[in-house]
Design an enzyme around this catalytic site. Structure first.
Site, PDB file in Angstrom:
ATOM      1  N   CYS A   4      18.643   5.141 -51.633  1.00  0.00           N
ATOM      2  CA  CYS A   4      18.669   5.005 -50.169  1.00  0.00           C
ATOM      3  C   CYS A   4      19.881   5.750 -49.595  1.00  0.00           C
ATOM      4  O   CYS A   4      21.023   5.511 -49.990  1.00  0.00           O
ATOM      5  CB  CYS A   4      18.716   3.531 -49.791  1.00  0.00           C
ATOM      6  SG  CYS A   4      18.993   3.268 -48.035  1.00  0.00           S
ATOM      7  N   ASP A  30      25.975   9.011 -35.654  1.00  0.00           N
ATOM      8  CA  ASP A  30      24.740   9.683 -36.039  1.00  0.00           C
ATOM      9  C   ASP A  30      25.023  11.172 -36.226  1.00  0.00           C
ATOM     10  O   ASP A  30      25.747  11.793 -35.439  1.00  0.00           O
ATOM     11  CB  ASP A  30      23.668   9.470 -34.955  1.00  0.00           C
ATOM     12  CG  ASP A  30      22.281   9.789 -35.459  1.00  0.00           C
ATOM     13  OD1 ASP A  30      21.475   8.858 -35.606  1.00  0.00           O
ATOM     14  OD2 ASP A  30      22.006  10.984 -35.733  1.00  0.00           O
ATOM     15  N   HIS A  46      20.470  -4.055 -48.160  1.00  0.00           N
ATOM     16  CA  HIS A  46      19.362  -3.110 -47.974  1.00  0.00           C
ATOM     17  C   HIS A  46      18.117  -3.848 -47.484  1.00  0.00           C
ATOM     18  O   HIS A  46      17.480  -4.579 -48.235  1.00  0.00           O
ATOM     19  CB  HIS A  46      19.046  -2.358 -49.268  1.00  0.00           C
ATOM     20  CG  HIS A  46      17.891  -1.405 -49.104  1.00  0.00           C
ATOM     21  ND1 HIS A  46      18.055  -0.123 -48.617  1.00  0.00           N
ATOM     22  CD2 HIS A  46      16.563  -1.574 -49.291  1.00  0.00           C
ATOM     23  CE1 HIS A  46      16.872   0.457 -48.537  1.00  0.00           C
ATOM     24  NE2 HIS A  46      15.941  -0.405 -48.941  1.00  0.00           N
ATOM     25  N   THR A  95      12.883   7.308 -39.638  1.00  0.00           N
ATOM     26  CA  THR A  95      12.967   8.290 -40.732  1.00  0.00           C
ATOM     27  C   THR A  95      13.778   7.777 -41.922  1.00  0.00           C
ATOM     28  O   THR A  95      13.679   8.332 -43.013  1.00  0.00           O
ATOM     29  CB  THR A  95      13.598   9.607 -40.239  1.00  0.00           C
ATOM     30  OG1 THR A  95      14.874   9.310 -39.665  1.00  0.00           O
ATOM     31  CG2 THR A  95      12.725  10.293 -39.205  1.00  0.00           C
ATOM     32  N   HIS A  98      16.241   2.066 -44.067  1.00  0.00           N
ATOM     33  CA  HIS A  98      17.308   1.058 -44.204  1.00  0.00           C
ATOM     34  C   HIS A  98      17.596   0.645 -42.769  1.00  0.00           C
ATOM     35  O   HIS A  98      17.971   1.491 -41.945  1.00  0.00           O
ATOM     36  CB  HIS A  98      18.538   1.677 -44.888  1.00  0.00           C
ATOM     37  CG  HIS A  98      19.690   0.730 -45.093  1.00  0.00           C
ATOM     38  ND1 HIS A  98      20.275   0.504 -46.331  1.00  0.00           N
ATOM     39  CD2 HIS A  98      20.374  -0.041 -44.214  1.00  0.00           C
ATOM     40  CE1 HIS A  98      21.253  -0.376 -46.203  1.00  0.00           C
ATOM     41  NE2 HIS A  98      21.344  -0.714 -44.914  1.00  0.00           N
ATOM     42  N   HIS A 100      18.543   0.012 -39.227  1.00  0.00           N
ATOM     43  CA  HIS A 100      19.685   0.546 -38.474  1.00  0.00           C
ATOM     44  C   HIS A 100      19.461   0.349 -36.989  1.00  0.00           C
ATOM     45  O   HIS A 100      18.380   0.602 -36.473  1.00  0.00           O
ATOM     46  CB  HIS A 100      19.938   2.017 -38.793  1.00  0.00           C
ATOM     47  CG  HIS A 100      18.724   2.897 -38.746  1.00  0.00           C
ATOM     48  ND1 HIS A 100      17.792   2.941 -39.759  1.00  0.00           N
ATOM     49  CD2 HIS A 100      18.281   3.746 -37.798  1.00  0.00           C
ATOM     50  CE1 HIS A 100      16.840   3.795 -39.450  1.00  0.00           C
ATOM     51  NE2 HIS A 100      17.090   4.290 -38.254  1.00  0.00           N
ATOM     52  N   HIS A 102      20.450   1.654 -33.411  1.00  0.00           N
ATOM     53  CA  HIS A 102      21.075   2.779 -32.692  1.00  0.00           C
ATOM     54  C   HIS A 102      21.832   2.223 -31.484  1.00  0.00           C
ATOM     55  O   HIS A 102      21.253   1.460 -30.700  1.00  0.00           O
ATOM     56  CB  HIS A 102      20.006   3.735 -32.150  1.00  0.00           C
ATOM     57  CG  HIS A 102      19.226   4.488 -33.184  1.00  0.00           C
ATOM     58  ND1 HIS A 102      19.481   5.803 -33.502  1.00  0.00           N
ATOM     59  CD2 HIS A 102      18.170   4.115 -33.949  1.00  0.00           C
ATOM     60  CE1 HIS A 102      18.612   6.212 -34.423  1.00  0.00           C
ATOM     61  NE2 HIS A 102      17.804   5.208 -34.712  1.00  0.00           N
TER      62      HIS A 102
HETATM   63  P1  5GP Z   1      15.532   6.721 -37.210  1.00  0.00           P
HETATM   64  O1  5GP Z   1      14.833   7.939 -36.702  1.00  0.00           O
HETATM   65  O2  5GP Z   1      15.108   6.336 -38.613  1.00  0.00           O
HETATM   66  O3  5GP Z   1      15.499   5.551 -36.260  1.00  0.00           O
HETATM   67  O4  5GP Z   1      17.056   7.105 -37.258  1.00  0.00           O
HETATM   68  C1  5GP Z   1      17.662   7.709 -38.337  1.00  0.00           C
HETATM   69  C2  5GP Z   1      18.906   8.368 -37.783  1.00  0.00           C
HETATM   70  O5  5GP Z   1      19.744   8.687 -38.874  1.00  0.00           O
HETATM   71  C3  5GP Z   1      18.612   9.655 -37.031  1.00  0.00           C
HETATM   72  O6  5GP Z   1      19.091   9.546 -35.688  1.00  0.00           O
HETATM   73  C4  5GP Z   1      19.364  10.715 -37.845  1.00  0.00           C
HETATM   74  O7  5GP Z   1      19.987  11.693 -37.029  1.00  0.00           O
HETATM   75  C5  5GP Z   1      20.384   9.895 -38.614  1.00  0.00           C
HETATM   76  N1  5GP Z   1      20.731  10.445 -39.907  1.00  0.00           N
HETATM   77  C6  5GP Z   1      19.858  10.901 -40.866  1.00  0.00           C
HETATM   78  N2  5GP Z   1      20.547  11.308 -41.941  1.00  0.00           N
HETATM   79  C7  5GP Z   1      21.867  11.084 -41.664  1.00  0.00           C
HETATM   80  C8  5GP Z   1      23.067  11.316 -42.410  1.00  0.00           C
HETATM   81  O8  5GP Z   1      23.061  11.777 -43.553  1.00  0.00           O
HETATM   82  N3  5GP Z   1      24.239  10.982 -41.808  1.00  0.00           N
HETATM   83  C9  5GP Z   1      24.284  10.447 -40.544  1.00  0.00           C
HETATM   84  N4  5GP Z   1      25.494  10.171 -40.035  1.00  0.00           N
HETATM   85  N5  5GP Z   1      23.164  10.220 -39.815  1.00  0.00           N
HETATM   86  C10 5GP Z   1      21.977  10.539 -40.377  1.00  0.00           C
HETATM   87 ZN    ZN Z   2      19.648   1.063 -48.179  1.00  0.00          ZN
END
Ligand code: 5GP
Ligand code: ZN
Length: 112
Positions: A4, A30, A46, A95, A98, A100, A102
């Site tokens: 992960c 982010d 996790h 994407t 895990h 999260h 925002h």
């Molecule tokens: P989701 O689209 O799953 O709600 O949000 C995942 C977020 O993780 C996205 O906004 C993406 O820019 C961020 N993200 C993906 N990979 C990484 C990373 O390796 N480091 C950081 N700091 N953010 C990441």
């Molecule tokens: Zn995780």
């Protein structure tokens, strides 16, 4: 969770711009911000998504919102306003599997 991405960030096996850390939570900027403030707040446990939450996570999720409030205050966003978002599954564009939260702010946010 071995593979992960966010578990690796928590363990500092991968770099991140850390905003906050305590025993249960980790928050970092982010990598692809969509607002001047775009912070991801994650439990160290996790949990793949909101779909995976159980009653045993009640306290943790309550605490998560208090951490979000603390970070919003530190970022001076409590007066101007901010948005807290969980994306869940494909239609919402999740994407990373895990959980999260925002935290978005620092500008007038559009709704779509
Ligand atoms: P989701 O689209 O799953 O709600 O949000 C995942 C977020 O993780 C996205 O906004 C993406 O820019 C961020 N993200 C993906 N990979 C990484 C990373 O390796 N480091 C950081 N700091 N953010 C990441
Ligand atoms: Zn995780």
């Amino acid at each position: 969770m071995k593979d992960c991405l966010f578990c690796k960030i928590i363990k500092k096996e991968l770099p991140s711009k850390i905003v906050y850390e305590d025993d249960n939570f980790f928050a970092f900027n982010d990598i692809n911000p969509v607002a001047p403030i775009h912070i991801l707040i994650i439990p160290k446990k996790h949990i793949p998504s909101v779909n995976s939450l159980t009653a045993s996570d009640k306290e943790l999720i309550g605490e998560l919102f208090l951490v979000a409030q603390k970070i919003a205050r530190a970022e001076k966003a409590t007066e101007t306003g901010y948005r807290l978002t969980f994306n869940v599954g494909e239609n919402a564009g999740q994407t990373v599997e895990h959980l999260h939260l925002h935290l978005l702010g620092g500008k007038k946010l559009l709704w779509s």
